[in-house]
Design an enzyme around this catalytic site. Structure first.
Site, PDB file in Angstrom:
ATOM      1  N   TYR A  22     -42.719 -91.031 -57.742  1.00 51.98           N
ATOM      2  CA  TYR A  22     -41.298 -90.936 -57.385  1.00 51.98           C
ATOM      3  C   TYR A  22     -40.691 -89.764 -58.131  1.00 51.98           C
ATOM      4  O   TYR A  22     -41.098 -89.447 -59.261  1.00 51.98           O
ATOM      5  CB  TYR A  22     -40.572 -92.241 -57.733  1.00 51.98           C
ATOM      6  CG  TYR A  22     -40.943 -93.423 -56.860  1.00 51.98           C
ATOM      7  CD1 TYR A  22     -42.204 -94.009 -56.950  1.00 51.98           C
ATOM      8  CD2 TYR A  22     -40.045 -93.948 -55.945  1.00 51.98           C
ATOM      9  CE1 TYR A  22     -42.551 -95.090 -56.157  1.00 51.98           C
ATOM     10  CE2 TYR A  22     -40.377 -95.043 -55.144  1.00 51.98           C
ATOM     11  CZ  TYR A  22     -41.636 -95.608 -55.260  1.00 51.98           C
ATOM     12  OH  TYR A  22     -41.979 -96.676 -54.469  1.00 51.98           O
ATOM     13  N   GLU A  23     -39.704 -89.108 -57.510  1.00 50.68           N
ATOM     14  CA  GLU A  23     -39.196 -87.852 -58.069  1.00 50.68           C
ATOM     15  C   GLU A  23     -38.513 -88.026 -59.416  1.00 50.68           C
ATOM     16  O   GLU A  23     -38.244 -87.041 -60.109  1.00 50.68           O
ATOM     17  CB  GLU A  23     -38.254 -87.173 -57.074  1.00 50.68           C
ATOM     18  CG  GLU A  23     -36.973 -87.939 -56.824  1.00 50.68           C
ATOM     19  CD  GLU A  23     -36.196 -87.380 -55.631  1.00 50.68           C
ATOM     20  OE1 GLU A  23     -36.742 -86.581 -54.856  1.00 50.68           O
ATOM     21  OE2 GLU A  23     -35.032 -87.782 -55.464  1.00 50.68           O
TER      22      GLU A  23
END
Lengths: 288, 259, 288, 259
Positions: free
Chosen positions: D53-54
């Site tokens: 996930y960013e």
């Protein structure tokens, strides 16, 4: 869907000789990193034992490990930023190669630490080059065609640019790997994450392979198993440099190296005795 | 004069260099003599001075002098240790360092430093270690202090290779290259203290160590060295400074301790 | 010798109102960062209570904190890369300002996360701009004059360039500070180190001020006291976002905010009740 | 048909999307439907799939679906968590991601995605959240999967604003911009599966979900949608897939669970 295979690695647990034989090839651009700490000496000695040739060696601080590789004739070129025996003086085998071409001439590409560190970071980041405010007024920019200058498109400021470093193979030493092949690095972490991510292939020697990585906190420096090709269990593999949490730096040997390496024959005799005849490649005097 | 008589020129040099640091300084420390001077300052008049080594160790308080720029002692006693690319990008290039403390193999009359080659780059008579962090230390730290023994071999009219840019050919050369920092503002040797002339930026002698004569300094300088209108005498090491320095040296690896 | 004073900060322990009054000024470029985690809500609420005006707000993810500042009329411009209520939907006050100019028009400078993260990193690194492989083919490059393109001096590859972000003041929330003012950040660390190093001034609210920072390992994310201007003890200061190791994210409140913020009057009533009348500025519904 | 009857179109969409991931994938996960599909894959046929996930969380294994891209669950179950600039530089731009999994507010016939504005940028009728990580996810991941409900409002001939570049105006437009990756190779909706035509890169229907007729898909598409020479029927969710998905949804916050 098979795109994965081209970019996803999967760490395999190999012996040192297997890993070096498979992943370090004649003519490669090889970066064995570790900034004073965690220098992969065991792997370097195995490269010497396997007689790899025509290597372009990349390392910010060549240190004793590259003094030995250069003296044994493994290298045709060196990309570096500081080539001394830290706190002691010269790297005599490096000097002999540059000053007298022994055992063979050595091409140099020379940077500052700042430039080289950002070049590794650019390699890890998939950029063709790094930019920095650096090299102003130095002769390094004059003798190294890989130092160029660009203008900031907003301020017009002149910035140095360096090509990204993307070695064929990265070799590092770390404290631990778990059985899946995830790697933990602690202490002075240098450019190890960058060089592994920048390189096409990556070999990691470790003090021990464990069930639980025992990472200290959520932000510990961890390389996932899918960024590494080979994990090699090589306890003591950083000696005479050191492994934070495992053993200290053998400053006495670094000092002794000045005498050992000054003379070609003494150097060759030492290498025969302590590297060529050694199996594991981790036996270094003073590392008891 | 007592203190002087039983202190070596090297000790005088280290003590004089240490005095230039204050508690307000964030100092980027070179290995060897700079490291000895910076830690002496920390152990005497500047206990709060912030010492940073290029290995990524921030606010380190080594108990012994490190042999290398990345000895275990530095990481073990640091507030935190960051990756090397971050050290050079966020901390040095980011402009957070007040003083860069450097040694030199050659230094010229305008404070340019050579640690790369003696002779020509292509065919050097002596191949030196090279740049390391010095070029950007010299351009990004607010000011640069240099500590080096003074001989005609080290103090040359013009360096064979500019590894670290000082004042170039003098005057406003730094500004003309877009460098915003002061560059070398202090050079401490085993004989004297030199500072750049405010106009020409040529290094001139501003202080002589106790018992050192102008003729000796001139004889050990590779160019016709000039002296400031008023040349002071460097205060000799105090008994305390000397004791702390000698304790520090005594407990460090012989190789790491400046002789 | 006095160069030090110009670049060396020294953290002081202040109250929230003192810190905001002294370091956040009308017209400032203010970056309150924290990527989902450690969002400095307490500080944001104090900025609202002190009625700061004409701020240029900088944040990758404006989140509820900037929805509130925008809705209360503190901002004239927003520099951002994703302006939603994560997992819930719109930021209605942000939308109302952009779509209808209420309570006042809001200028936008819009980036991608990648661009904005590198712009902060460039600010921390003292570079005038950041380069990245990004924005290719997007309309963002068309509507944002601060996205430009340069050619790599080695490969000729076209690279995006963005000006470095250098806010007047950075405001972040962290887990702990020690009594000297050194700050520890753990978990999702976002761009907090970058924004503090990039900004001219830095205010850090913390869960607690302690004798021992209890950093996990040698490579923990620590901001030295001389990189920070003010430390404020504000327990719960990140609610309704969260603080790793202290309390969880109040997802129920994030969901409820959709209803509260949809209507101008309901929003103003909520702000009067829960922010303007609150002293400490850390009381947020659902954060019990 | 049993399984189909009691599964919702949204469930069919998530299951079909999940199946596209394999254990070999390193997947950059968007929040919402992509997150549901990626974690369903991890909990069924692809237990070794790597999810990123960013927010910086690498190799995360959330027990519940996160509401935000940085929920505590993501960091607590991750192998490691890195700073956001590193995430985008070393991991995404560095070319280490095989699949980027995105949602969309608008997608056009060439797979370009709009999450910025409906209407004109200067005077939007609807201001959407904006780009986030999507533009570089779309250009740096080896391929992009899109999961989105199919309506004439979302499936438009041309997006109002290109937030994330797909195949542009079709053909070799990506290559002409110097983009080296495949772009959108799969679009999964609540009605069908679409893939780009090998030549024109126009999205064409390659599979219909059980019980869905071509007319329905055509009616829900804002352009005269084309169908592949052979259109398959999407295998219905297995009892296992459905059970795992419903358990995952049931134990997640209502807001985080796709309805």
């Amino acid at each position: 869907m098979k795109a994965a295979e081209r970019i996803r690695r999967q760490a395999r647990l190999l012996s040192l000789s297997e890993a070096v034989a498979e992943y370090v090839r004649d003519g490669d651009v090889v970066a064995m990193e570790g900034f004073t700490h965690l220098i992969p000496f065991a792997a370097g000695h195995e490269v010497i034992r396997q007689g790899k040739r025509d290597l372009t060696l990349v390392r910010m601080t060549p240190d004793l490990i590259y003094d030995q590789l250069i003296g044994m004739g493994c290298a045709r070129k060196l990309i570096f930023s500081w080539g001394g025996n830290p706190g002691v003086g010269s790297l005599h085998r490096f000097r002999d190669a540059v000053e007298h071409g022994w055992p063979r001439p050595l091409d140099l590409e020379e940077h500052s630490h700042a430039g080289m560190a950002q070049a590794y970071a650019a390699g890890a980041a998939g950029l063709p080059c790094a930019i920095l405010r650096g090299y102003q007024g130095t002769d390094l920019a004059r003798v190294n065609p890989n130092v160029r200058f660009i203008d900031c498109p907003f301020t017009g400021e002149r910035l140095a640019a360096i090509p990204a470093l993307r070695p064929d193979v990265a070799v590092i030493h770390a404290q631990r790997a778990d059985r899946r092949g995830n790697v933990l690095i602690e202490g002075i972490v240098g450019v190890q994450k960058e060089v592994v991510l920048a390189a096409a292939r990556a070999v990691v020697t470790v003090e021990e392979v464990v069930d639980d990585l025992r990472a200290s906190g959520p932000n510990a420096v961890v390389l996932p198993s899918w960024t590494v090709d080979a994990i090699v269990e090589a306890p003591g593999g950083a000696r005479p440099s050191y492994a934070h949490g495992y053993y200290g730096r053998d400053n006495a040997f670094y000092t002794a190296w000045d005498g050992i390496s000054r003379d070609r024959e003494a150097f060759l005799a030492w290498m025969r005795e302590h590297v060529l005849r050694s199996g594991g490649g981790v036996r270094v005097p003073g590392s008891a | 004069m007592g203190a002087v008589a039983d202190c070596s020129p090297s000790e005088m040099m280290i003590v004089a260099a240490a005095r230039a640091l204050s508690n307000d300084d964030v100092c980027f420390v070179g290995i060897g003599l700079p490291s000895a001077a910076c830690n002496l300052a920390r152990l005497t008049h500047a206990p709060e001075v912030t010492l940073i080594y290029e290995s990524g160790t921030i606010e380190t308080r080594p108990h012994v002098l490190p042999l290398s720029i990345g000895d275990p002692e530095l990481c073990q006693t640091a507030l935190t240790t960051v990756p090397v690319p971050e050290m050079f990008a966020y901390w040095l290039q980011g402009g957070r360092i007040t003083v860069g403390f450097l040694a030199a193999a050659q230094i010229d009359r305008f404070g340019n430093i050579n640690t790369t080659v003696i002779g020509s780059y292509g065919r050097p008579t002596v191949r030196l270690p090279g740049a390391g962090g010095a070029p950007e230390i010299a351009s990004h730290c607010r000011q640069v202090f240099v500590i080096v023994s003074q001989t005609p071999r080290t103090f040359v009219p013009q360096v064979d290779f500019i590894t670290s840019f000082g004042h170039g050919t003098g005057g406003d050369h730094r500004q003309r290259l877009g460098i915003r920092t002061a560059g070398p503002t202090l050079v401490v040797t085993d004989l004297a203290v030199l500072r750049p002339d405010p106009e020409t930026r040529e290094l001139v002698v501003t202080s002589l160590h106790p018992g050192v004569r102008r003729e000796e300094v001139a004889a050990q300088t590779g160019w016709p060295v000039r002296f400031a209108p008023t040349v002071e005498e460097t205060p000799p090491p105090s008994a305390h400074e000397l004791a702390v320095l000698r304790d520090l040296v005594a407990r460090s690896t012989p190789a790491a301790a400046p002789s």
